[in-house]
Write a protein that holds these residues in place. Structure first.
Motif, PDB file in Angstrom:
ATOM      1  N   SER A 162      -0.201  -6.984 -37.564  1.00 56.16           N
ATOM      2  CA  SER A 162       0.880  -7.211 -36.611  1.00 56.16           C
ATOM      3  C   SER A 162       1.140  -5.947 -35.791  1.00 56.16           C
ATOM      4  N   ILE A 163       1.727  -6.157 -34.611  1.00 53.68           N
ATOM      5  CA  ILE A 163       2.083  -5.081 -33.687  1.00 53.68           C
ATOM      6  C   ILE A 163       3.577  -5.163 -33.424  1.00 53.68           C
ATOM      7  N   HIS A 164       4.249  -3.999 -33.414  1.00 62.50           N
ATOM      8  CA  HIS A 164       5.717  -3.983 -33.309  1.00 62.50           C
ATOM      9  C   HIS A 164       6.196  -2.918 -32.328  1.00 62.50           C
ATOM     10  N   TRP A 165       7.376  -3.191 -31.772  1.00 68.53           N
ATOM     11  CA  TRP A 165       8.082  -2.189 -30.986  1.00 68.53           C
ATOM     12  C   TRP A 165       9.475  -2.011 -31.585  1.00 68.53           C
ATOM     13  N   GLU A 215       0.565   1.322 -42.118  1.00 71.08           N
ATOM     14  CA  GLU A 215       1.194   1.318 -40.805  1.00 71.08           C
ATOM     15  C   GLU A 215       0.728   2.544 -40.022  1.00 71.08           C
ATOM     16  N   LEU A 216       0.506   2.338 -38.730  1.00 73.72           N
ATOM     17  CA  LEU A 216       0.161   3.443 -37.847  1.00 73.72           C
ATOM     18  C   LEU A 216       1.226   3.497 -36.757  1.00 73.72           C
ATOM     19  N   HIS A 217       1.968   4.607 -36.720  1.00 76.28           N
ATOM     20  CA  HIS A 217       3.090   4.772 -35.801  1.00 76.28           C
ATOM     21  C   HIS A 217       2.690   5.672 -34.639  1.00 76.28           C
ATOM     22  N   ALA A 244      12.858  -5.423 -22.557  1.00 79.90           N
ATOM     23  CA  ALA A 244      14.148  -5.897 -23.057  1.00 79.90           C
ATOM     24  C   ALA A 244      14.411  -5.495 -24.504  1.00 79.90           C
ATOM     25  N   LEU A 245      13.526  -4.705 -25.089  1.00 74.60           N
ATOM     26  CA  LEU A 245      13.630  -4.385 -26.517  1.00 74.60           C
ATOM     27  C   LEU A 245      14.308  -3.051 -26.807  1.00 74.60           C
ATOM     28  N   GLY A 246      14.697  -2.325 -25.774  1.00 77.21           N
ATOM     29  CA  GLY A 246      15.419  -1.083 -25.985  1.00 77.21           C
ATOM     30  C   GLY A 246      14.536   0.057 -26.446  1.00 77.21           C
ATOM     31  N   SER A 247      15.187   1.105 -26.926  1.00 87.71           N
ATOM     32  CA  SER A 247      14.480   2.319 -27.324  1.00 87.71           C
ATOM     33  C   SER A 247      13.739   2.122 -28.642  1.00 87.71           C
ATOM     34  N   GLY A 248      12.579   2.732 -28.748  1.00 93.10           N
ATOM     35  CA  GLY A 248      11.803   2.638 -29.983  1.00 93.10           C
ATOM     36  C   GLY A 248      10.435   3.256 -29.792  1.00 93.10           C
ATOM     37  N   HIS A 249       9.528   2.946 -30.714  1.00 94.83           N
ATOM     38  CA  HIS A 249       8.142   3.364 -30.536  1.00 94.83           C
ATOM     39  C   HIS A 249       7.209   2.257 -31.036  1.00 94.83           C
ATOM     40  N   LEU A 250       5.974   2.332 -30.623  1.00 97.28           N
ATOM     41  CA  LEU A 250       4.963   1.331 -30.962  1.00 97.28           C
ATOM     42  C   LEU A 250       4.394   1.616 -32.343  1.00 97.28           C
ATOM     43  N   HIS A 251       4.199   0.563 -33.139  1.00 96.51           N
ATOM     44  CA  HIS A 251       3.490   0.748 -34.398  1.00 96.51           C
ATOM     45  C   HIS A 251       2.783  -0.551 -34.806  1.00 96.51           C
ATOM     46  N   ILE A 252       1.753  -0.401 -35.618  1.00 97.15           N
ATOM     47  CA  ILE A 252       1.028  -1.551 -36.142  1.00 97.15           C
ATOM     48  C   ILE A 252       1.153  -1.572 -37.661  1.00 97.15           C
TER      49      ILE A 252
END
Length: 231
Positions: A143-146, A112-114, A181-189
């Motif tokens: 995959s890509i996530h927030w 994972e890369l955050h 619409a996803l709220g607070s967070g950070h991007l990671h793969i």
């Protein structure tokens, strides 16, 4: 360089960009991050954050941090070409932005890369992705996530068939996602591969957010001052 644009809810984003600003960008252009094959000197049987090693490809840098999750394999302890690089072989040809990017391959576990250089609410994220043309297996995925929501926070996800189709296309994919619409967070793969030929390259990471009301007021005031100075 050929590019395929893949966008999610882009029209909604376009309407909101009038006040949105770039809060984080990364194209991996720091030459001090270049190096030889990366070795993980940690325990491959234990999940852990990765560390940079002198003279080796940097896996961590300004606003991005790498994590390894064990699936029972050797992980990155056997040495792999993973991290920041200027290598353009394997069908890549050129990096999407500049002369360097981030290469991920043969993870033998979960990688994972955050992009934790920005943590908070955002309107849109974008990323350029290149999938190397080769055969992939059922366990391979990208995959890509927030944020931390495993369902709503998953922005993009492909496995064996999707990886092979993207690899055959042989182009950079510019992926854009509305995350308002996803709220607070950070991007990671997140990715899993188990061969040196199964390479996923990323570049040109951008995160946009709407400034807080106080910041907008300051921007407005700055505009008034600027107009007065021009008179």
């Amino acid at each position: 360089m050929k590019t395929l644009l893949v966008t999610g809810l882009f029209v909604a984003f376009a309407a909101s960009t009038a006040t949105a600003g770039l809060v984080y960008t990364q194209s991996f252009e720091d030459t001090s991050w270049l190096g030889t094959k990366y070795y993980d000197y940690g325990d491959a049987a234990v999940d852990h954050w990765l560390s940079n090693n002198p003279g080796e490809m940097a896996v961590n840098g300004d606003g991005f941090s790498a994590w390894y999750g064990s699936t029972g394999g050797v992980g990155l302890t056997d040495g792999d070409y993973i991290g920041v690089t200027d290598y353009t072989g394997g069908g890549l040809g050129a990096w999407y932005d500049g002369s360097q990017g981030y290469q991920i391959g043969d993870t033998d576990g979960i990688f994972e890369l955050h992009f934790d250089g920005y943590e908070g609410e955002a309107t849109m994220v974008s990323m350029a992705v290149f999938i190397q043309n080769t055969g992939y297996e059922s366990a391979d995925n990208f995959s890509i996530h927030w944020g931390s929501d495993p369902v709503n926070g998953t922005l993009y996800e492909i496995s064996e068939a999707g990886l092979e189709a993207a690899g055959e296309a042989g182009v950079w994919m510019l992926l854009e996602f509305d995350v308002s619409a996803l709220g607070s967070g950070h991007l990671h793969i997140r990715t899993e591969t188990n061969s040196g030929s199964e390479v996923i390259s990323i570049d040109s990471i951008n995160i946009y957010a709407i400034p807080a009301p106080s910041a907008l007021a300051l921007l407005g005031l700055a505009g008034v001052v600027s107009r007065r100075r021009r008179k």
